[in-house]
Design a protein around this motif. Structure first.
Motif, mmCIF file in Angstrom:
data_model
loop_
_atom_site.group_PDB
_atom_site.id
_atom_site.type_symbol
_atom_site.label_atom_id
_atom_site.label_comp_id
_atom_site.label_asym_id
_atom_site.label_seq_id
_atom_site.Cartn_x
_atom_site.Cartn_y
_atom_site.Cartn_z
ATOM 1 N N VAL A 109 0.831 -1.200 0.000
ATOM 2 C CA VAL A 109 0.000 0.000 0.000
ATOM 3 C C VAL A 109 0.868 1.253 0.000
ATOM 4 N N ALA A 129 2.273 1.757 -3.377
ATOM 5 C CA ALA A 129 1.261 2.207 -4.334
ATOM 6 C C ALA A 129 0.955 3.688 -4.146
ATOM 7 N N ILE A 130 0.823 4.121 -2.896
ATOM 8 C CA ILE A 130 0.534 5.539 -2.646
ATOM 9 C C ILE A 130 1.721 6.392 -3.078
ATOM 10 N N VAL A 187 3.851 5.880 -5.515
ATOM 11 C CA VAL A 187 3.841 6.073 -6.969
ATOM 12 C C VAL A 187 2.719 7.029 -7.362
ATOM 13 N N ARG A 188 1.541 6.825 -6.759
ATOM 14 C CA ARG A 188 0.387 7.652 -7.095
ATOM 15 C C ARG A 188 0.641 9.132 -6.793
ATOM 16 N N ILE A 198 3.097 10.660 -9.308
ATOM 17 C CA ILE A 198 2.498 10.979 -10.607
ATOM 18 C C ILE A 198 1.605 12.198 -10.483
ATOM 19 N N SER A 199 0.718 12.183 -9.462
ATOM 20 C CA SER A 199 -0.317 13.210 -9.457
ATOM 21 C C SER A 199 0.218 14.554 -8.981
ATOM 22 N N THR A 208 0.403 17.776 -13.239
ATOM 23 C CA THR A 208 -0.484 18.883 -13.586
ATOM 24 C C THR A 208 0.284 20.131 -14.013
ATOM 25 N N GLY A 227 -10.130 9.929 -1.477
ATOM 26 C CA GLY A 227 -10.548 8.881 -2.401
ATOM 27 C C GLY A 227 -9.981 7.510 -2.056
ATOM 28 N N LEU A 228 -8.863 7.519 -1.314
ATOM 29 C CA LEU A 228 -8.192 6.255 -1.007
ATOM 30 C C LEU A 228 -8.917 5.443 0.029
ATOM 31 N N MET A 229 -9.774 6.108 0.803
ATOM 32 C CA MET A 229 -10.375 5.440 1.948
ATOM 33 C C MET A 229 -11.459 4.453 1.539
#
Lengths: 216, 260
Positions: free
Chosen positions: B13, B16-17, B19-20, B23-24, B28, B95-97
């Protein structure tokens, strides 16, 4: 078996605690597909969130030894700025799935998104979003799928595809379905839970539960 | 699906967070990852010009650019951004929750690791730039610098966590914390060493644990600088207290935060 032991859930409001579920004792058998019925605000989505482990009962315990999916609703946890593919990768990673590529291709095919799969999720229309999130959950093998109203959206062809996909999963998993579409529940489920007045009741027959629900 | 141990779930987890977020956070912007280096660099250049314009860049033990580099980057990278990222984790994690294996704590962990890594990378890139310009940016005692930086990093992460938890009870905490960042920049001996501050004011300023961290880093970086006030025991105790408070408030409130 998913077992509710004396489960209560309330939400704090400025008028004091508002109980949605109170002292629920319930067993959900492994081999039944369960419909959840209830009026708006009766606690259907809350029950699903409790099952999905993303919300917790204020009293009591929920016991289970099954792999339960995340509660599959329209506003599932996708990050709008990331593309469809990147979101699938994220979900693969948190579920410990190493074969990202196969899952990504499965979702791309199943959701019929085509090129939009490489665009940010925030640019999807609500129909696309529902197709997408349904496809994502079908890419993983859970023992129990929690589905919240999501099959009501999408075009006729896709609805049929969804029902087929669920039918295939049925061999070794079951679904728990929240919907206001009685015909869908009749087709998909063979047991029901009726939520009313803060209580929950398990029905062996969907017809009986629907009859009771319509008399509320 | 196959069963995984709690540890391997958390590892998956957090990765994954990680990397996320990577990216995010930058996708932008038009220039993307370049902003990582560009932003602190622009601030540093601004301060170097200000110092130069004042006609008094150095304090006797080093040149102005190196001085700004050692203190401003440490303060900004380790304290300010780690703290801010942890304090705002609640909004970022919304959103992850939806997934049961993702907990708010994983977001804290991932963000803290990201900030620590970014600090090292950005520090290294700017150091190489300084070498190219003919300065000597390398610390005299790198291990001690890294050690003190780690403590400051932990302090920032635990303070951020604590303010995130308190912010879930009263939103005002977020306002207070963001108001605090600017004055702290001037009260933490970032642009001046404590040796030039009159002795009378030491008593007030040394309440601030970040000041101790800055002075200790400076001491380890420049072997010919000795801080008159730095106290590692105080910094360590403050970090430990903060961490204990953050952990216990997390344990008390995380279920409520998830439900929001």
């Amino acid at each position: 078996m998913i077992r509710f032991n004396d489960v209560s859930k309330y939400f704090p409001t400025r008028f004091g605690p508002k109980y949605v579920l109170k002292n629920i004792n319930l067993d959900i058998p492994d081999d039944r597909d369960v419909a959840i019925l209830g009026k708006n605000g009766a606690g259907k989505s809350t029950l699903l969130r409790l099952l999905g482990g993303v919300d917790f009962p204020n009293e009591g315990r929920i016991q289970s030894n099954r792999f339960i999916s995340w509660p599959l609703a329209l506003t599932s946890g996708f990050q709008g700025t990331l593309t469809g593919r990147e979101n699938v990768r994220f979900i693969c990673r948190i579920h410990g799935v190493k074969s990202n590529r196969a899952t990504e291709e499965f979702v791309k095919d199943f959701s019929e998104l085509g090129g939009s799969f490489e665009l940010p999720v925030s640019s999807y229309s609500s129909g696309m979003k529902s197709k997408y999130s349904f496809a994502v959950s079908m890419a993983f093998d859970f023992d129990t799928y929690l589905i919240d109203e999501i099959m009501a959206v999408g075009d006729a062809g896709f609805k049929k595809k969804c029902e087929n996909a669920i039918g295939n999963k049925r061999e070794n998993s079951n679904i728990i379905l929240v919907s206001h579409n009685m015909n869908l529940l009749r087709r998909q489920c063979n047991a029901a839970i009726l939520l009313a007045y803060g209580r929950a009741e398990f029905y062996e027959s969907v017809e009986q539960a629907i009859f009771r629900y319509e008399c509320l | 699906m196959k069963a995984r141990s709690a540890f391997s779930i958390q590892r998956d987890v957090v990765f994954a967070i990680f990397v996320r977020e990577m990216i995010s956070r930058f996708s932008t912007y038009t220039f993307g990852n370049i902003w990582l280096v560009l932003e602190p660099l622009m601030m540093m250049i601004l301060f170097i010009v200000l110092f130069g314009a004042r006609g008094q860049g150095a304090y006797g033990f080093t040149e102005a650019p190196i001085f700004i580099y050692t203190s401003f980057l440490t303060f900004r990278g380790l304290w300010a951004s780690t703290m801010r990222q942890c304090a705002s984790a609640r909004g970022g994690a919304r959103g992850l929750m939806e997934f049961r294996q993702v907990r708010l704590f994983d977001v804290f962990l991932a963000r803290t690791v990201i900030e620590g890594g970014l600090f090292l990378i950005v520090g290294l890139i700017i150091a190489l730039g300084l070498v190219w310009l003919g300065y000597d940016p390398w610390p005299d005692d790198p291990l001690r610098v890294l050690g003190y930086c780690t403590v400051l990093w932990l302090l920032a992460a635990s303070f951020g966590m604590l303010s995130c938890m308190l912010g879930s009870i009263a939103r005002e905490v977020e306002k207070l914390v963001s108001m605090l960042t600017m004055p702290l920049l001037f009260m933490s001996a970032v642009f001046f060493p404590m040796s030039i501050v009159p002795r009378d004011y030491w008593g007030y300023l040394t309440w601030n644990p970040i000041l101790h961290a800055m002075e200790l880093v400076r001491e380890a970086w420049f072997s010919n600088y000795t801080s008159p006030v730095a106290d590692f025991g105080y910094l360590f105790a403050a970090t430990l207290t903060c961490l204990a408070l953050a952990m216990s408030s997390y344990r008390l409130t995380w279920r409520r935060i998830v439900a929001q």
